[in-house]
Design a protein around this motif. Structure first.
Motif, PDB file in Angstrom:
ATOM      1  N   GLU A 134      -7.861  11.455  -1.332  1.00  0.00           N
ATOM      2  CA  GLU A 134      -6.590  12.224  -2.028  1.00  0.00           C
ATOM      3  C   GLU A 134      -5.453  12.162  -0.788  1.00  0.00           C
ATOM      4  O   GLU A 134      -5.459  11.895   0.332  1.00  0.00           O
ATOM      5  CB  GLU A 134      -6.894  13.738  -1.941  1.00  0.00           C
ATOM      6  CG  GLU A 134      -7.710  14.037  -3.119  1.00  0.00           C
ATOM      7  CD  GLU A 134      -8.501  15.576  -2.780  1.00  0.00           C
ATOM      8  OE1 GLU A 134      -7.660  16.548  -2.552  1.00  0.00           O
ATOM      9  OE2 GLU A 134      -9.690  15.685  -2.951  1.00  0.00           O
ATOM     10  N   ARG A 135      -4.148  12.069  -1.492  1.00  0.00           N
ATOM     11  CA  ARG A 135      -2.902  12.256  -0.670  1.00  0.00           C
ATOM     12  C   ARG A 135      -2.983  13.336   0.238  1.00  0.00           C
ATOM     13  O   ARG A 135      -3.598  14.188   0.096  1.00  0.00           O
ATOM     14  CB  ARG A 135      -1.757  11.947  -1.539  1.00  0.00           C
ATOM     15  CG  ARG A 135      -1.612  13.404  -2.343  1.00  0.00           C
ATOM     16  CD  ARG A 135      -0.025  13.581  -2.622  1.00  0.00           C
ATOM     17  NE  ARG A 135       0.569  12.478  -3.263  1.00  0.00           N
ATOM     18  CZ  ARG A 135       1.547  12.105  -2.473  1.00  0.00           C
ATOM     19  NH1 ARG A 135       2.304  12.375  -1.223  1.00  0.00           N
ATOM     20  NH2 ARG A 135       2.517  10.953  -3.277  1.00  0.00           N
ATOM     21  N   ARG A 136      -2.623  12.823   1.697  1.00  0.00           N
ATOM     22  CA  ARG A 136      -2.700  13.782   2.754  1.00  0.00           C
ATOM     23  C   ARG A 136      -2.072  15.129   2.528  1.00  0.00           C
ATOM     24  O   ARG A 136      -2.430  16.082   3.067  1.00  0.00           O
ATOM     25  CB  ARG A 136      -2.085  12.945   4.032  1.00  0.00           C
ATOM     26  CG  ARG A 136      -3.305  11.985   4.532  1.00  0.00           C
ATOM     27  CD  ARG A 136      -2.909  11.402   5.623  1.00  0.00           C
ATOM     28  NE  ARG A 136      -2.941  11.978   6.781  1.00  0.00           N
ATOM     29  CZ  ARG A 136      -3.870  12.739   7.542  1.00  0.00           C
ATOM     30  NH1 ARG A 136      -5.176  12.205   7.068  1.00  0.00           N
ATOM     31  NH2 ARG A 136      -3.805  13.399   8.521  1.00  0.00           N
ATOM     32  N   LEU A 175       0.951  -1.226  -0.040  1.00  0.00           N
ATOM     33  CA  LEU A 175       0.118  -0.167  -0.043  1.00  0.00           C
ATOM     34  C   LEU A 175       0.637   1.183  -0.101  1.00  0.00           C
ATOM     35  O   LEU A 175       2.146   1.189   0.403  1.00  0.00           O
ATOM     36  CB  LEU A 175      -1.121   0.079   1.063  1.00  0.00           C
ATOM     37  CG  LEU A 175      -0.464   0.557   2.509  1.00  0.00           C
ATOM     38  CD1 LEU A 175      -1.810   0.521   3.386  1.00  0.00           C
ATOM     39  CD2 LEU A 175       0.153  -0.919   3.176  1.00  0.00           C
ATOM     40  N   ASP A 176       0.201   2.490  -0.395  1.00  0.00           N
ATOM     41  CA  ASP A 176       1.164   3.528  -0.264  1.00  0.00           C
ATOM     42  C   ASP A 176       1.224   4.415   0.704  1.00  0.00           C
ATOM     43  O   ASP A 176       0.634   3.934   1.899  1.00  0.00           O
ATOM     44  CB  ASP A 176       0.407   4.463  -1.454  1.00  0.00           C
ATOM     45  CG  ASP A 176       0.222   3.868  -3.076  1.00  0.00           C
ATOM     46  OD1 ASP A 176       1.139   2.927  -3.194  1.00  0.00           O
ATOM     47  OD2 ASP A 176      -0.324   4.531  -3.761  1.00  0.00           O
ATOM     48  N   ALA A 177       2.421   5.301   0.878  1.00  0.00           N
ATOM     49  CA  ALA A 177       2.527   5.778   2.160  1.00  0.00           C
ATOM     50  C   ALA A 177       1.968   7.238   2.205  1.00  0.00           C
ATOM     51  O   ALA A 177       2.459   7.964   3.140  1.00  0.00           O
ATOM     52  CB  ALA A 177       4.112   6.267   2.090  1.00  0.00           C
ATOM     53  N   ASP A 178       1.125   7.595   1.280  1.00  0.00           N
ATOM     54  CA  ASP A 178       0.757   8.997   1.235  1.00  0.00           C
ATOM     55  C   ASP A 178      -0.731   9.235   1.834  1.00  0.00           C
ATOM     56  O   ASP A 178      -1.250  10.321   2.016  1.00  0.00           O
ATOM     57  CB  ASP A 178       0.710   9.647  -0.230  1.00  0.00           C
ATOM     58  CG  ASP A 178      -0.419   8.586  -1.192  1.00  0.00           C
ATOM     59  OD1 ASP A 178      -1.126   7.743  -0.568  1.00  0.00           O
ATOM     60  OD2 ASP A 178      -0.447   8.814  -2.260  1.00  0.00           O
ATOM     61  N   GLY A 179      -1.115   8.179   2.728  1.00  0.00           N
ATOM     62  CA  GLY A 179      -2.366   8.237   3.248  1.00  0.00           C
ATOM     63  C   GLY A 179      -3.654   8.147   2.496  1.00  0.00           C
ATOM     64  O   GLY A 179      -4.817   8.691   2.761  1.00  0.00           O
ATOM     65  N   SER A 180      -3.650   8.060   1.075  1.00  0.00           N
ATOM     66  CA  SER A 180      -4.760   7.871   0.314  1.00  0.00           C
ATOM     67  C   SER A 180      -5.393   6.509   0.298  1.00  0.00           C
ATOM     68  O   SER A 180      -6.520   6.354   0.073  1.00  0.00           O
ATOM     69  CB  SER A 180      -4.190   8.234  -1.082  1.00  0.00           C
ATOM     70  OG  SER A 180      -3.213   7.150  -1.509  1.00  0.00           O
ATOM     71  N   MET A 181      -4.710   5.365   0.971  1.00  0.00           N
ATOM     72  CA  MET A 181      -5.566   4.276   1.362  1.00  0.00           C
ATOM     73  C   MET A 181      -5.565   4.215   2.608  1.00  0.00           C
ATOM     74  O   MET A 181      -4.641   4.325   3.463  1.00  0.00           O
ATOM     75  CB  MET A 181      -4.418   3.124   0.545  1.00  0.00           C
ATOM     76  CG  MET A 181      -4.418   3.389  -0.825  1.00  0.00           C
ATOM     77  SD  MET A 181      -2.905   2.478  -1.313  1.00  0.00           S
ATOM     78  CE  MET A 181      -3.031   2.758  -3.279  1.00  0.00           C
TER      79      MET A 181
HETATM   80 MG   LIG Z   1      -0.767   8.448  -4.272  1.00  0.00          MG
END
Ligand SMILES: [Mg+2]
Ligand SMILES: Nc1nc2c(ncn2[C@@H]2O[C@H](COP(=O)(O)OP(=O)(O)OP(=O)(O)O)[C@@H](O)[C@H]2O)c(=O)[nH]1
Length: 269
Positions: free
Chosen positions: A209-211, A96-102
């Protein structure tokens, strides 16, 4: 409803260890949010840093001091994920991604589905009770077009293609034969899973959205890489089929390999 079920599934599962692999490039303001929300069933956390300059590693270790930090010097999400997969040791690997979108709480859905007998479980923003507030009109069109190409080439019925929340049994990693360096890694995972005859399921997922911060994805560059990957994987599959049995060149079918499971609500409608 799904959130309630996720909560029930969040406890550690006896007999199944879970590794989360998280690629991160300058995500210092987001990664703590992600790591602090990983459900209890996650035993191992692998953060793959791509030469971040904003203190991503320190932020990760503050939130989750037991994280394994992998330094991947080659650029690209694909290179990062492959490095993380190689270092993971759980029975199950969740990316999973690190940007907080998931939402990390959704991990339990993926693990539960793998425990049902699937080899690869991919998230879909386009199944009922999935969704997204992070897809621009242009990206949506590109995603739909690439999905249509994928479903046609592979005779599949996926509802989603370019989405990086996925999980697989670690013992199928070798059969996935991953080589991609960029965002096309997600497509390569799915295409190669089908080629290898693995059992694949989709589960609903919500993408926000990414945080904070900016995207690393470039629509034209990365869309073309995804398309190239789809065509390359299909060509390889055809070559393998012809080599195995020259008479069956036109009969290659992935149908036997594909199981797309929809939630009961979708099946009834
Ligand atoms: Mg992203
Ligand atoms: N280690 C590493 N991680 C990367 C690299 N490129 C992207 N990532 C990570 O991969 C994940 C997905 O990248 P994003 O930039 O969020 O791409 P995106 O989700 O299409 O874009 P947004 O919609 O803006 O979130 C994030 O966690 C990134 O930090 C890279 O070159 N190296």
């Amino acid at each position: 409803m799904d959130a309630e079920r996720d909560q029930q599934l969040a406890a550690p599962h006896a007999g199944t260890t879970v590794t989360s692999v998280i690629p991160a490039l300058n995500e210092a303001r987001n990664i703590g949010w992600v790591l602090s929300r990983l459900p209890d069933c996650v035993d191992e956390v692998v953060v793959v840093d791509g030469r971040s300059t904003d203190g991503t590693i320190a932020a990760a270790l503050r939130a989750r001091p037991d994280s394994m930090i992998v330094h991947e010097r080659s650029p690209g999400k694909g290179a990062a994920l492959r490095a993380g997969f190689a270092r993971s040791s759980g029975d199950v690997v969740v990316m999973l991604d690190a940007d907080g979108s998931m939402d990390p709480a959704e991990i339990v859905r993926y693990v539960a589905k793998l425990r049902d007998g699937y080899d690869l479980v991919k998230g879909s923003r386009f199944l009922p009770s999935g969704g997204t507030t992070d897809i621009s009109r242009l990206r949506n069109i590109g995603n739909l077009a690439l999905l249509a190409v994928a479903n046609r080439l592979y005779r599949s019925a996926f509802t989603e293609l370019c989405y990086g929340f996925m999980a697989f049994r670690r013992d199928v990693l070798r059969r996935l034969a991953l080589t991609a360096d960029g965002f096309e890694i997600e497509t390569q995972i799915v295409a190669n899973a089908l080629r290898a005859g693995l059992r694949v399921a989709e589960v609903p997922s919500f993408e926000a959205e990414r945080r904070s911060g900016t995207s690393n994805l470039r629509i034209v560059r990365d869309g073309s890489r995804v398309l190239r990957e789809l065509l390359r994987a299909r060509r390889c599959a055809g070559d393998a089929q012809r080599a195995a049995d020259p008479r069956s060149a036109d009969r290659w079918s992935f149908d036997r390999a594909l199981v797309v499971e929809r939630p009961a609500s979708a099946a009834q409608s």
